[in-house]
Structure formats: C-alpha cells, structure tokens
Scaffold this motif. Structure first.
Motif, PDB file in Angstrom:
ATOM      1  N   PRO A  44     102.196  61.306  27.135  1.00 49.52           N
ATOM      2  CA  PRO A  44     102.768  60.954  28.434  1.00 49.52           C
ATOM      3  C   PRO A  44     103.072  59.468  28.600  1.00 49.52           C
ATOM      4  CG  PRO A  44     100.434  61.416  28.658  1.00 49.52           C
ATOM      5  CD  PRO A  44     100.828  61.781  27.254  1.00 49.52           C
ATOM      6  N   THR A  45     102.366  58.601  27.893  1.00 50.09           N
ATOM      7  CA  THR A  45     102.616  57.162  28.027  1.00 50.09           C
ATOM      8  C   THR A  45     103.787  56.696  27.178  1.00 50.09           C
ATOM      9  OG1 THR A  45     101.108  56.584  26.237  1.00 50.09           O
ATOM     10  CG2 THR A  45     100.173  56.696  28.458  1.00 50.09           C
ATOM     11  N   GLY A  46     104.111  57.441  26.134  1.00 53.44           N
ATOM     12  CA  GLY A  46     105.186  57.036  25.238  1.00 53.44           C
ATOM     13  C   GLY A  46     104.781  55.936  24.274  1.00 53.44           C
ATOM     14  N   VAL A  47     103.485  55.600  24.209  1.00 55.15           N
ATOM     15  CA  VAL A  47     102.990  54.580  23.284  1.00 55.15           C
ATOM     16  C   VAL A  47     102.871  55.181  21.895  1.00 55.15           C
ATOM     17  CG1 VAL A  47     101.022  53.120  22.697  1.00 55.15           C
ATOM     18  CG2 VAL A  47     101.735  53.341  25.074  1.00 55.15           C
ATOM     19  N   ILE A  48     103.500  54.546  20.908  1.00 55.34           N
ATOM     20  CA  ILE A  48     103.396  54.987  19.525  1.00 55.34           C
ATOM     21  C   ILE A  48     102.850  53.820  18.709  1.00 55.34           C
ATOM     22  CG2 ILE A  48     104.638  55.846  17.501  1.00 55.34           C
ATOM     23  CD1 ILE A  48     104.610  57.820  19.818  1.00 55.34           C
ATOM     24  N   VAL A  49     101.721  54.041  18.055  1.00 55.27           N
ATOM     25  CA  VAL A  49     101.078  53.013  17.232  1.00 55.27           C
ATOM     26  C   VAL A  49     101.460  53.259  15.784  1.00 55.27           C
ATOM     27  CG1 VAL A  49      98.891  52.022  16.494  1.00 55.27           C
ATOM     28  CG2 VAL A  49      99.156  52.834  18.843  1.00 55.27           C
ATOM     29  N   GLY A  50     102.139  52.296  15.176  1.00 56.56           N
ATOM     30  CA  GLY A  50     102.550  52.454  13.782  1.00 56.56           C
ATOM     31  C   GLY A  50     103.414  53.682  13.609  1.00 56.56           C
ATOM     32  N   ARG A  51     103.003  54.548  12.701  1.00 53.80           N
ATOM     33  CA  ARG A  51     103.711  55.823  12.472  1.00 53.80           C
ATOM     34  C   ARG A  51     102.898  56.960  13.095  1.00 53.80           C
ATOM     35  NH1 ARG A  51     105.718  55.053   6.244  1.00 53.80           N
ATOM     36  NH2 ARG A  51     107.314  53.513   6.740  1.00 53.80           N
ATOM     37  N   SER A  52     102.744  56.877  14.396  1.00 48.54           N
ATOM     38  CA  SER A  52     101.976  57.862  15.184  1.00 48.54           C
ATOM     39  C   SER A  52     100.498  57.840  14.840  1.00 48.54           C
ATOM     40  CB  SER A  52     102.541  59.270  15.020  1.00 48.54           C
ATOM     41  OG  SER A  52     103.853  59.319  15.507  1.00 48.54           O
ATOM     42  N   GLY A  53      99.939  56.658  14.638  1.00 49.88           N
ATOM     43  CA  GLY A  53      98.522  56.514  14.316  1.00 49.88           C
ATOM     44  C   GLY A  53      97.717  56.052  15.504  1.00 49.88           C
ATOM     45  N   GLU A  54      96.667  55.277  15.208  1.00 52.16           N
ATOM     46  CA  GLU A  54      95.830  54.729  16.262  1.00 52.16           C
ATOM     47  C   GLU A  54      95.472  53.288  15.948  1.00 52.16           C
ATOM     48  OE1 GLU A  54      91.337  56.087  15.028  1.00 52.16           O
ATOM     49  OE2 GLU A  54      92.512  57.486  16.218  1.00 52.16           O
ATOM     50  N   LEU A  55      95.304  52.507  16.993  1.00 53.10           N
ATOM     51  CA  LEU A  55      94.912  51.103  16.884  1.00 53.10           C
ATOM     52  C   LEU A  55      93.454  50.989  17.289  1.00 53.10           C
ATOM     53  CD1 LEU A  55      95.490  48.001  16.693  1.00 53.10           C
ATOM     54  CD2 LEU A  55      96.179  48.143  19.096  1.00 53.10           C
ATOM     55  N   ASN A  56      92.609  50.456  16.415  1.00 50.72           N
ATOM     56  CA  ASN A  56      91.191  50.235  16.699  1.00 50.72           C
ATOM     57  C   ASN A  56      90.942  48.737  16.809  1.00 50.72           C
ATOM     58  OD1 ASN A  56      90.316  53.007  16.512  1.00 50.72           O
ATOM     59  ND2 ASN A  56      90.733  52.834  14.334  1.00 50.72           N
TER      60      ASN A  56
END
Length: 73
Positions: A44-56
C-alpha cells in the motif's frame, strides 16, 4: 553486524520491507486482505527496497551517537 567505532555487536533498530505480506504462508495477511492477490494489495505504501527486498538499520547499544549501519537483503 559490529559497530565500526567500538566493535560491539549492533542491534536491529528498524526494518523497512517492500511488502506487508507475500502471499506465501498467509500468516501475516491482514484479515480484510485475505484472498486478495498479494502483488496488488500487499504494497500500500509503494515503497520498494532494492529489488523488492528489505532495508535493515542497526544501532550500537553501547552509544547511540556511534554511526548506524544498514544492510539490504
């Protein structure tokens, strides 16, 4: 991940994920979204980290003034 200043093992401070749920296990799917396709409703936010990953983001437990570190998975 260790602190670059004092070499203390850092603690996970924050995770920013590309989606709220993946449609795999379904255990994290909100009740109101169950049965809906994940690619349309899980971001819902439209935030994409890298290639659909996660930022820690990690912080030093010894001194919060020490630089934070981050990793993308």
């Amino acid at each position: 991940m260790d602190c670059p200043t004092c070499a203390t093992p850092m603690h996970l401070l924050l995770t920013v994920d590309s989606s709220e749920w993946d449609g795999g296990s379904g255990s994290w799917t909100p009740v109101e979204d169950r049965g809906l396709p994940p690619h349309l409703y899980a971001t819902p936010t439209g935030v994409i980290v890298g290639r659909s990953g996660e930022l820690n983001i990690f912080a030093c437990p010894t001194d919060p003034a020490h630089p934070h570190r981050w990793a993308i998975q």
